[in-house]
Design a protein around this motif. Structure first.
Motif: not given
Length: 260
Positions: A96-105, A129-138, A251-255
């Motif tokens: 299957s295809l998996v897509f992951s991005h941080g909160e800013k994206q 949650y990542r162990d770097f970048h302030g434990n930011a969510p993915v 390019v979508p507007e958000c990017m």
């Protein structure tokens, strides 16, 4: 005098009969019941299918797996696997295809979900949650397993490891390039240069990428050395606008900030 009993007549179907019942959408359980089998008789139906060489998929989401991917979905897949996407095993050799991005994206991830919406049964994003970048969510989501996705896995992972080839690069459309850049690229607004983070690939693979850009678009990216003997692709300011013009309409507007 012996009393008659209501005995269900059990028949073994011919190959043609069984194929016809499967094609009509009957499940193995329904076929077994129609033929007079008691509980558990569905196993005989699978046995007959193996005997006759009949292949069918009656598992969950089988209708989705029989639905072809659109060209847009394939183009996004081609670019995503060069970037942040990956092909996850779902068992029995399927992917299957998996897509992951941080909160800013997160909006960008929602855009990708929109592209693959038909093939995504769980619309709620997974969160890690990542162990770097302030434990930011993915955030992430996955498609169902699909034969075209599985086929693409074998095409891009010939020995179980991702390998960029000329054949893969030649599949890339402007939409594919757009997704690859939005995943892994950045624009230096001060100098006008573009960097695509290709440092996870070998120098040989990156040279194939350079050749692709030269052949297909007349662009001339350079290898730029980074630490640990790694390299990235850099597109000079003189060709940066030409590259952005190739992908601009996709390019979508958000990017859009990545267009400068």
């Amino acid at each position: 005098m012996t009393k008659s009993k209501n005995i269900r007549k059990i028949l073994k179907p011919s190959r043609e009969e069984l194929s016809s019942m499967i094609a009509s959408g009957l499940t193995p359980y329904e076929i077994a019941d129609r033929l007079g089998y008691s509980s558990g008789g569905w196993s005989n139906i699978y046995k007959y299918c193996r005997e006759y060489g009949i292949k069918f998929d009656n598992t969950i989401n089988h209708e989705l797996r029989e639905t072809p991917l659109t060209q847009e979905q394939k183009d996004v897949m081609y670019g995503s696997i060069l970037g942040d996407g990956y092909l996850r095993s779902t068992g029995h050799g399927s992917r299957s295809l998996v897509f992951s991005h941080g909160e800013k994206q997160l909006d960008y991830l929602k855009w990708k979900l929109g592209v693959f919406d038909r093939f995504v049964t769980t619309k709620t994003f997974g969160v890690a949650y990542r162990d770097f970048h302030g434990n930011a969510p993915v955030y992430s989501f996955a498609t169902v397993s699909h034969p075209e996705i599985t086929e693409f896995y074998h095409f891009t992972h010939p020995d179980g490891k991702k390998l960029v080839t000329e054949e893969w690069l030649d599949l890339l459309s402007p939409l594919s390039l757009c997704v690859w850049y939005l995943d892994d690229g950045s624009l230096n607004k001060r100098y006008g240069t573009i960097v695509i983070s290709t440092n996870s690939y070998s120098v040989a693979e990156q040279l194939l990428m350079i050749d692709f850009f030269e052949r297909k678009y007349g662009l001339h990216p350079k290898l730029e050395k980074r630490r640990n003997e790694q390299y990235v692709l850099r597109i000079n300011a003189s060709e940066s606008k030409a590259f952005r013009d190739i992908i601009r309409d996709y390019v979508p507007e958000c990017m859009s900030y990545k267009l400068g």
